[in-house]
Design a protein around this motif. Structure first.
Motif, PDB file in Angstrom:
ATOM      1  N   GLU A   1      50.119   4.211 -26.148  1.00 46.23           N
ATOM      2  CA  GLU A   1      49.135   3.208 -25.736  1.00 46.23           C
ATOM      3  C   GLU A   1      49.124   2.046 -26.709  1.00 46.23           C
ATOM      4  O   GLU A   1      49.727   2.100 -27.783  1.00 46.23           O
ATOM      5  N   TYR A   2      48.426   0.990 -26.316  1.00 46.05           N
ATOM      6  CA  TYR A   2      48.240  -0.170 -27.183  1.00 46.05           C
ATOM      7  C   TYR A   2      46.895  -0.033 -27.882  1.00 46.05           C
ATOM      8  O   TYR A   2      45.864   0.168 -27.244  1.00 46.05           O
ATOM      9  N   SER A   3      46.918  -0.149 -29.203  1.00 43.40           N
ATOM     10  CA  SER A   3      45.692   0.049 -29.972  1.00 43.40           C
ATOM     11  C   SER A   3      45.832  -0.612 -31.337  1.00 43.40           C
ATOM     12  O   SER A   3      46.939  -0.675 -31.900  1.00 43.40           O
ATOM     13  N   PRO A   4      44.720  -1.093 -31.922  1.00 43.13           N
ATOM     14  CA  PRO A   4      44.772  -1.640 -33.275  1.00 43.13           C
ATOM     15  C   PRO A   4      44.769  -0.550 -34.348  1.00 43.13           C
ATOM     16  O   PRO A   4      44.934  -0.843 -35.533  1.00 43.13           O
ATOM     17  N   GLU A   5      44.567   0.711 -33.937  1.00 49.95           N
ATOM     18  CA  GLU A   5      44.510   1.810 -34.898  1.00 49.95           C
ATOM     19  C   GLU A   5      45.888   2.113 -35.478  1.00 49.95           C
ATOM     20  O   GLU A   5      46.896   2.090 -34.770  1.00 49.95           O
ATOM     21  N   GLU A   6      45.922   2.417 -36.769  1.00 49.01           N
ATOM     22  CA  GLU A   6      47.188   2.719 -37.445  1.00 49.01           C
ATOM     23  C   GLU A   6      47.517   4.199 -37.252  1.00 49.01           C
ATOM     24  O   GLU A   6      47.307   5.038 -38.133  1.00 49.01           O
ATOM     25  N   VAL A   7      48.063   4.507 -36.088  1.00 52.48           N
ATOM     26  CA  VAL A   7      48.345   5.895 -35.713  1.00 52.48           C
ATOM     27  C   VAL A   7      49.809   6.247 -35.931  1.00 52.48           C
ATOM     28  O   VAL A   7      50.145   7.396 -36.195  1.00 52.48           O
ATOM     29  N   GLY A   8      50.693   5.260 -35.835  1.00 52.80           N
ATOM     30  CA  GLY A   8      52.119   5.535 -35.912  1.00 52.80           C
ATOM     31  C   GLY A   8      52.677   5.860 -34.532  1.00 52.80           C
ATOM     32  O   GLY A   8      51.954   5.898 -33.540  1.00 52.80           O
ATOM     33  N   HIS A   9      53.988   6.096 -34.491  1.00 55.74           N
ATOM     34  CA  HIS A   9      54.649   6.411 -33.217  1.00 55.74           C
ATOM     35  C   HIS A   9      55.428   7.705 -33.388  1.00 55.74           C
ATOM     36  O   HIS A   9      56.466   7.745 -34.038  1.00 55.74           O
ATOM     37  N   TYR A  10      54.902   8.784 -32.796  1.00 59.21           N
ATOM     38  CA  TYR A  10      55.466  10.122 -32.979  1.00 59.21           C
ATOM     39  C   TYR A  10      56.920  10.201 -32.520  1.00 59.21           C
ATOM     40  O   TYR A  10      57.796  10.662 -33.267  1.00 59.21           O
ATOM     41  N   ALA A  11      57.197   9.784 -31.277  1.00 58.89           N
ATOM     42  CA  ALA A  11      58.535   9.953 -30.720  1.00 58.89           C
ATOM     43  C   ALA A  11      59.582   9.168 -31.497  1.00 58.89           C
ATOM     44  O   ALA A  11      60.731   9.607 -31.635  1.00 58.89           O
ATOM     45  N   LEU A  12      59.194   7.993 -32.012  1.00 57.46           N
ATOM     46  CA  LEU A  12      60.137   7.164 -32.758  1.00 57.46           C
ATOM     47  C   LEU A  12      60.168   7.501 -34.246  1.00 57.46           C
ATOM     48  O   LEU A  12      61.007   6.969 -34.986  1.00 57.46           O
TER      49      LEU A  12
END
Length: 741
Positions: free
Chosen positions: A536-547
């Motif tokens: 999803e698109y979000s300003p939260e610094e969550v990272g990208h699991y798949a990448l």
């Protein structure tokens, strides 16, 4: 004095309050006529915030969800359903809430609902409940097939969610004729005890007329097709005012060797590539992205249209662009031999493919060569064959691109990136738009080259913005839950596979690689996909699991994605012009992120649905023919099979197996087992099936099992069930106490 919002809440919360209209509330609050617009706005804000609900008759009341759980309702064929609770959910509820048909009310698939738990339990201790309230409808407009019965008009809504016909009143409205596809707006949703009623909004045409299937999906998903006059006028002005000789503030790269690589049918070109390899072995990559922000300024008519749409929609036979075509296919598109404005990300990599420097610029380019993926794929198989045709400079460029992309790809997977094999179905058409073939698209090295460079640019931009502490719209993909990964591990073990460490990226990718290209591919890869959270698109610094990327955003497709446009504006102000800028308010970015995520998913669903529709139309000609197929799903009610010759998936209902044996579903082994014969039908096995029935309107493909190729062959038996006859609808305007089917 209390705010107007609090006054409204206080009044609607009174013990003796009876649901009233907005006009009555205004009168009770002694508001003057000039203040009515403030009340209208306040009520709408309360409705949007979920604090007040307005019924279909306009009555207002406060929403009390103190003891209720909120989620999305899904209905199944039996009429029962379940609610997928929003996160966070109570710790004692690990599964979806089961809702019996009698407790569903008038909730429909996709509706946001409040559910109240009861004391009943399903097998496995699954909690049961009832729909206490429909908070937000998924939609009010539907597409279906019109027919008449004794002087009354009815519509069968497409899909499987509505078994009963919907009454639409006197026949002939808007010139409608039987078997026309129509758009209806629901006046009263059907429930277990009562039938539905709707008004006919638009006639799309005869259901068999070319192009009506495309219109069906456009209306089914509410896709916008017309731009506002203001947006079109502004786009035309931009075209008239564009001066390709005015390069003030831009880096002139028009003499540099720059190429594009896109699908052969592409109409808009977002990205172009330049690459130089220096004597020290370093790669100097230039990723040049169409500078849409130059033409689409914040809060302009074009910007408002782009935000509303949030994405372009790529249907099999039609593109619904985010921007008017004079921009998306013209002025902003990076066409060969045309001067075009771009935002450039320059990334220097060392010989091992590690980034050592990044910079950004507003540039101007002139693409020297437009390649299709097929061109590059042929070149990579025999570069020397094309050296004379493409010349030394372009040949060396393509070879350097291959070299760098391989290094970047290896580093990504060494770092734990994951890749699913979920082949995309492509269709071929004749001049009249009729499907002539279906196949799974290749994702070869020509695609991977561009993919690696786009990922590198997106990561470089996100990292640069994050390092400066700016708020921006990220593309996030959270880690999957331990519970879902444990369930996935148990699932693959039931198939005779092993995933000892379900949290290990390398073990997961090893499993995915081992099953790719095998009969188990779809089952395993799809099961893993369902275990993951949605990106999803979000300003939260969550990272990208798949990448396996800590910082990631979308920068490379501003022609077709609004989030990319927001990133371009920040890059321009912060990284190129050097302004002191902290980005937008996080609350505003969160709102934009939710909207863009929703629109992106809507576009994906619409694209898949029309592909499925057209594939079913194509498959109709094969009814009665046999195909080898692979079992892609096993459920209590039957098996799903995908043909090997054409990528069509259908169902063999368990009732059609009764002549062979009585089968039962083994949950642990994920297979159907014959009680007498011990025949086992499991995921991944090859079978022979016959296509027995296609219902395009219901999106159904029924098959009959001819034999299990890997097991003892079963005897021939009857075909799967077909849709109930439409003549079972009532003869006149429905009686609320009368069931139709």
């Amino acid at each position: 004095m209390a705010s107007l919002k609090q006054q409204v809440i206080d009044y609607l919360s009174r013990a003796n309050y009876q649901p009233s209209t907005l006009k009555s509330v205004a009168k009770k609050l002694a508001l003057k006529k000039k203040d009515r617009h403030k009340l209208d706005q306040t009520i709408q804000e309360l409705i949007d915030g979920g604090k007040v609900q307005q019924g279909e008759t306009g009555l207002l009341h406060v929403v009390d969800r103190t003891h209720q759980l909120i989620g999305i309702f899904r209905k199944v064929t039996s009429g029962n359903g379940y609610v997928i609770l929003h996160e966070p959910k109570p710790s004692d509820i690990t599964e979806d809430i089961f809702i019996e048909q009698r407790d569903t009310g008038d909730a429909q698939t996709g509706d946001e609902v409040a559910v109240a738990l009861n004391n009943r339990r399903k097998s496995g201790n699954q909690r049961c409940g009832r729909i206490a309230e429909v908070i937000k409808r998924a939609r009010n407009r539907f597409v279906g097939v019109y027919f008449e019965e004794e002087g009354q008009g009815y519509v069968f809504i497409d899909g499987k969610n509505y078994e009963e016909a919907i009454w639409v009143g006197d026949p002939g409205a808007k010139g409608v004729r039987p078997d026309d596809k129509v758009v209806i707006e629901m006046v009263r949703f059907p429930n277990h005890y009562d039938v539905g009623e709707a008004v006919l909004v638009e006639v799309l045409g005869d259901r068999n007329q070319p192009g009506v299937d495309t219109l069906t999906v456009i209306h089914e998903y509410g896709l916008p097709t017309e731009f506002s006059e203001e947006a079109l006028e502004q786009a035309t002005q931009q075209t008239e005012q564009f001066d390709e000789k005015n390069l003030e503030g831009r880096l002139d790269l028009t003499l540099d060797p720059v190429v594009t690589i896109d699908p052969i049918s592409a109409r808009d070109f977002d990205d172009a590539i330049s690459l130089v390899k220096t004597d020290n072995g370093h790669f100097h990559l230039g990723v040049h992205i169409a500078d849409v922000s130059h033409f689409v300024t914040p809060n302009s008519p074009l910007d408002r249209e782009a935000y509303k749409r949030a994405t372009s929609v790529y249907l099999p036979t039609k593109v619904i662009p985010m921007l008017p075509e004079v921009l998306s296919n013209g002025l902003a598109s990076l066409q060969q031999d045309r001067v075009r404005f771009v935002k450039s990300a320059f990334i220097e990599f060392n010989a091992e493919g590690i980034p050592v420097d990044t910079r950004f610029a507003n540039s101007v380019i002139k693409v020297k060569k437009r390649f299709a993926y097929e061109d590059v794929s042929a070149f990579l198989k025999n570069p020397e064959k094309y050296r004379g045709q493409y010349g030394e400079t372009i040949t060396d460029l393509l070879l350097n691109m291959q070299d760098l992309a391989r290094k970047l790809r290896k580093r990504r997977f060494d770092s734990g990136a994951l890749e699913l094999s979920m082949p995309e179905i492509k269709l071929s058409f004749d001049a009249d738009g009729k499907v002539t073939g279906a196949f799974e698209a290749d994702h070869d090295e020509s695609h991977q080259i561009i993919e690696e460079f786009m990922l590198a640019a997106n990561i470089a931009v996100a990292t640069s913005l994050n390092d400066r502490g700016v708020s921006f719209l990220r593309r996030t993909h959270g880690d999957p839950s331990a519970e879902k990964m444990k369930a996935f591990s148990e699932f693959v073990e039931s198939l005779g596979l092993s995933l000892t460490r379900s949290q290990s990226r390398h073990d997961i990718q090893e499993l995915l690689d081992a099953t790719a290209g095998t009969p188990l591919q779809k089952a395993v890869h799809f099961a893993f996909l369902r275990s993951l959270q949605q990106a999803e698109y979000s300003p939260e610094e969550v990272g990208h699991y798949a990448l396996a990327a800590e910082q990631y955003c979308h920068f490379t497709s501003p022609i077709r994605r609004y989030p990319d446009l927001t990133i371009h504006r920040i890059v321009d102000r912060l990284l190129i012009r050097g302004e002191k800028y902290k980005g937008e308010n996080p609350e505003f970015l969160n709102k934009v992120g939710i909207h863009c995520s929703d629109m992106s998913r809507r576009a994906e669903r619409a694209e898949r649905e029309l592909t499925k529709l057209k594939l079913l139309e194509y498959i109709e000609q094969f009814v009665g023919q046999e195909f080898d197929a692979v079992v892609t799903g096993v459920e209590r009610f039957g098996i799903f099979c995908q043909c090997l010759e054409v990528p069509a998936e259908g169902m063999v209902h368990i009732s059609s197996l009764s002549d062979v044996d009585q089968f039962y579903f083994d949950r642990d082994l994920k297979c159907l087992i014959g009680k007498r014969t011990d025949i086992r039908i499991r995921l991944g096995m090859t079978v022979r099936v016959k296509i027995t029935h296609v219902d395009v309107d219901r999106r159904e493909l029924d098959m009959m099992l001819i034999k299990v190729i890997e097991e003892k062959s079963p005897r021939k038996r009857s075909s799967a069930k077909k849709r109930p006859n439409k003549k079972t609808v009532p003869k006149k305007k429905p009686n609320p106490k009368k069931r139709r089917r």
